[in-house]
Design a protein around this motif. Structure first.
Motif, short mmCIF file in Angstrom:
data_model
loop_
_atom_site.label_atom_id
_atom_site.label_comp_id
_atom_site.label_asym_id
_atom_site.label_seq_id
_atom_site.Cartn_x
_atom_site.Cartn_y
_atom_site.Cartn_z
N GLU A 260 0.84 -1.21 0.00
CA GLU A 260 0.00 0.00 0.00
C GLU A 260 0.88 1.26 0.00
OE1 GLU A 260 -2.59 -0.18 3.32
OE2 GLU A 260 -3.70 -1.92 2.59
N LYS A 261 1.95 1.23 0.77
CA LYS A 261 2.86 2.38 0.80
C LYS A 261 3.50 2.58 -0.57
CE LYS A 261 5.70 3.09 4.29
NZ LYS A 261 6.88 2.98 5.21
N TYR A 262 3.92 1.48 -1.18
CA TYR A 262 4.56 1.58 -2.49
C TYR A 262 3.60 2.15 -3.53
CZ TYR A 262 6.72 0.21 -6.88
OH TYR A 262 7.24 0.22 -8.15
N GLU A 263 2.38 1.64 -3.55
CA GLU A 263 1.41 2.13 -4.53
C GLU A 263 1.09 3.60 -4.30
OE1 GLU A 263 0.51 0.62 -7.10
OE2 GLU A 263 1.30 -1.37 -6.65
N ARG A 264 1.16 4.03 -3.07
CA ARG A 264 0.86 5.43 -2.75
C ARG A 264 2.01 6.36 -3.15
NH1 ARG A 264 0.25 4.64 2.18
NH2 ARG A 264 2.10 5.64 3.09
N LEU A 265 3.25 5.84 -3.08
CA LEU A 265 4.42 6.70 -3.31
C LEU A 265 5.11 6.50 -4.65
CD1 LEU A 265 6.10 6.37 0.21
CD2 LEU A 265 4.66 8.24 -0.60
N ARG A 266 4.81 5.44 -5.35
CA ARG A 266 5.59 5.11 -6.54
C ARG A 266 5.59 6.21 -7.60
NH1 ARG A 266 2.45 0.45 -9.90
NH2 ARG A 266 4.28 0.83 -11.21
N HIS A 267 4.48 6.91 -7.74
CA HIS A 267 4.40 7.95 -8.77
C HIS A 267 5.22 9.19 -8.41
CE1 HIS A 267 1.44 5.54 -10.81
NE2 HIS A 267 0.69 5.50 -9.72
#
Length: 293
Positions: A260-267
């Protein structure tokens, strides 16, 4: 009794046969189930000889011992599931310090394998020892020269002769320092050949390794053995495996939060490397199918 229980039962009988055989020869025997290392050179015990290294190096010590030692080799992780690599396995060992000769060790193992109904297809010998060691087999096994027949743990080394069956190395006899004996045969490989026990899947291999580490007293963490355990739990989850243990359930929840953290920050960080994600946020992007990394 299910297939897994049958496998443990037959492998257990083979190890018991080895114990009885050693005791019948008057050789002290120990059975070690923990993969805790015997020194600080490895995170886990990776060979049965590890605890005996001081005895190999002590010229005043003479004697012979045997054991079955639980081992763990993380270098096999990419090869699990091929039927011959197990991560966690049991090594049947024989160790002689300036007492048993190479010829006596060869007789010992050919006799034991014969009791199991197993005859090697061939053995290999280093060319430097071919003339000296070939007569020790007395024509009982096909011999093939192999310049790779040298073994070393980094501090103790020696020429060796390796045993093969059905294209698989089942064990070897090392001659450390030229005057000692260090033998290791894989119980699981012998079990597959002797008893026809089917190889376990990659998922079962992971589960067996995980439970062995846990049973050896470790818990998930960010360093050393704890990190390896966490990595295996994460890997098991990534390949769709399940394990009914609190550590696994906790790691699954932890990974869900990291995804969830990755999907939130990847962009916000499109050009960051997998190493940056892991070092900065603890996210292993290699285990996230949708990461595109």
């Amino acid at each position: 009794m299910n297939q897994k229980e049958v496998a443990y039962d037959t492998a257990g009988r083979l190890i018991q046969n080895y114990r009885d055989y050693c005791l019948s020869k008057g050789i002290d025997y120990a059975c070690i189930h923990s993969v805790r290392p015997h020194d600080d050179t490895t995170l886990f015990c990776s060979a049965g000889m590890q605890q005996y290294k001081p005895l190999f190096s002590d010229p005043s010590h003479k004697g012979t011992v045997a054991n079955s030692q639980a081992c763990l080799r993380m270098g096999d992780l990419d090869e699990i599931g091929d039927g011959t690599h197990f991560l966690h396995f049991t090594m049947l060992g024989l160790f002689s310090f300036r007492q048993m000769t190479v010829g006596e060790a060869i007789d010992f193992w050919l006799d034991f394998l014969g009791l199991l109904g197993l005859t090697p297809d061939h053995v290999t010998i280093h060319p430097d020892r071919l003339k000296e060691w070939t007569p020790l087999y007395r024509g009982r096994v096909l011999i093939i020269p192999d310049p790779e027949c040298i073994w070393s743990d980094g501090s103790i080394s020696g020429y060796c002769t390796e045993f093969y069956k059905d294209g698989i190395e089942i064990g070897n006899i090392v001659n450390p320092l030229g005057n000692c004996i260090d033998v290791g045969f894989g119980a699981e490989r012998l079990d597959m050949i002797v008893n026809g026990t089917p190889p376990v899947t990659a998922v079962e291999t992971l589960k067996n390794a995980i439970m062995t580490i846990i049973d050896s007293g470790y818990r998930p963490g960010s360093k050393e053995q704890g990190y390896v355990l966490r990595k295996l739990l994460r890997h098991l989850h990534a390949v769709g495996g399940m394990l009914d243990h609190p550590f696994f359930h906790e790691e699954v929840e932890r990974q869900d939060r990291l995804v969830e953290k990755y999907e939130r920050l990847r962009h916000k960080h499109p050009d960051k490397s997998p190493e940056w994600w892991f070092d900065t946020h603890g996210v292993d992007v290699e285990t996230i199918p949708s990461s595109g990394k």
